[in-house]
Write a protein that holds these residues in place. Structure first.
Motif, mmCIF file in Angstrom:
data_model
loop_
_atom_site.group_PDB
_atom_site.id
_atom_site.type_symbol
_atom_site.label_atom_id
_atom_site.label_comp_id
_atom_site.label_asym_id
_atom_site.label_seq_id
_atom_site.Cartn_x
_atom_site.Cartn_y
_atom_site.Cartn_z
ATOM 1 N N GLU A 210 7.928 3.627 -7.959
ATOM 2 C CA GLU A 210 6.646 4.280 -8.239
ATOM 3 C C GLU A 210 5.940 3.655 -9.441
ATOM 4 O O GLU A 210 4.718 3.718 -9.544
ATOM 5 N N LEU B 13 4.857 3.181 -0.446
ATOM 6 C CA LEU B 13 4.346 3.755 -1.696
ATOM 7 C C LEU B 13 2.873 4.103 -1.583
ATOM 8 O O LEU B 13 2.379 4.991 -2.269
ATOM 9 N N SER C 229 4.286 -4.044 -1.687
ATOM 10 C CA SER C 229 3.778 -2.961 -2.529
ATOM 11 C C SER C 229 2.632 -3.457 -3.406
ATOM 12 O O SER C 229 1.646 -2.749 -3.611
#
Length: 361
Positions: free
Chosen positions: A32, A131, A124
């Protein structure tokens, strides 16, 4: 892959690190945050970790991925502290691993899963992972079994299959030579197969399909026949692919052309991010002027791909020269033609449009 520092002591650490060699802090990659973090066990909650550094919120709680202590897949990612997901976002994408009763498969799985985490990271950065709410591919890592058909590496309906023999350096080198390939790596395989997945997600049934066909060709051409014809050709018949493609295999069929170009695009973007994070600044022999520190393409994704490539070329020259000085082959054995660059630019347009939620124009 960018360079990281321990956020407890500031020492250089790496994407695969589990501990800082300078201060001894426990390290994990927090998806994250998209960064490494120094963590310490929570005082009262078992198996729960919290940031060691005061620069992060002291109330954040995390768990180590259940695979952190796995012999076949020692993962250094974190997951949610509530225990609802014992495995991290990367490990959850793996559906099958080879039988660990075969000791060779432990090292194979380790190599393959590490390459998959590198793929996850780059996707990502491009806002193409879970995500950002994007549907992720599923991975099957399988071995050949006696009496069974050989496992074929490929993609089908969102599932990426990889023959774990590709993790063996000697086997990968044998296949590279047999197929007249200048470059063959585990990460390259996963990037290529992810290209098929993202063609379905980003191009098929979208406004990008007609521009794709104009540049790559009509994907409705018989795929099986195209591959059969490609493998029937010898090295002499494969000559000439360089004018329009990033590899000989890319000339087999428009789908393979896209997947090879997609993989090459990820190569370039990750290579540039690595160089930018080290603040690389180059001056080519015979040139008085020097390039400014290289741009991080994930921070400047709206730039034309030609600009990114212009910065990348001197970097690949340096990279190859360094490899040769150590007695190795070129790390970047490619010379991109105008046709190949145009296709890379198209991939960049599609990805940039996805990040900006716009269509072709």
């Amino acid at each position: 892959m960018r360079a990281y520092t321990c956020d407890h002591c500031g020492h250089l650490v790496f994407f695969e690190s589990t501990a800082c060699v300078h201060c001894g802090a426990h390290l994990a990659f927090v998806p994250e945050w998209m960064r490494m973090a120094a963590l310490e066990p929570h005082a009262t909650q078992p198996n729960v970790w919290q940031p060691l550094s005061a620069t992060h919120t002291p109330h954040l709680r995390l768990r180590m991925c259940h695979n952190r202590s796995s012999a076949g897949n020692p993962c250094n990612f974190t997951t949610d502290a509530d225990g609802s997901q014992p495995y991290c976002v990367s490990c959850r994408q793996t559906r099958w691993l080879p039988n660990f009763a075969n000791p060779h498969n432990l090292l194979r799985a380790h190599k393959i899963e590490n390459a998959k985490r590198y793929l996850f990271y780059t996707l990502s950065c491009l806002q193409l992972s879970v995500l950002q709410g994007f549907t992720a591919p599923t991975f099957d890592f399988l071995e050949d079994l006696p009496g069974q058909p050989p496992v074929l590496t490929g993609h089908l309906n969102g599932i990426i299959t990889l023959n774990v023999a590709e993790a063996d350096d000697d086997e990968r080198a044998r296949r590279r030579q047999a197929l007249f390939e200048p470059y063959r790596t585990l990460l390259g395989h996963l990037r290529h197969e992810s290209g098929h997945f993202f063609w379905d997600a980003l191009v098929r049934d979208t406004a990008w399909l007609q521009p794709f066909r104009a540049l790559f060709g009509d994907e409705r051409a018989d795929y099986a026949q195209a591959l059969q014809a490609h493998y029937a050709r010898g090295p002499q018949e494969l000559a000439g692919w360089q004018h329009q493609h990033v590899s000989a295999y890319a000339a087999a069929h428009p789908w393979e052309d896209w997947a090879e170009t997609w993989a090459h695009y990820l190569h370039v973007m990750d290579l540039m991010e690595t160089a930018a994070s080290y603040r690389v600044q180059l001056r080519l022999p015979g040139h008085m002027a020097s390039w400014p520190p290289l741009d991080n393409p994930f921070d400047t994704h709206s730039l034309p791909f030609e600009h990114i490539l212009q910065q990348c070329v001197p970097l690949t020259l340096l990279l190859n020269s360094l490899n040769r000085s150590l007695g190795h082959n070129d790390a970047y054995p490619f010379a991109l033609s105008t046709g190949a660059v145009a296709k890379l630019g198209f991939v960049h347009q599609v990805v940039t449009a996805h990040r900006g939620a716009t269509g072709p124009h």
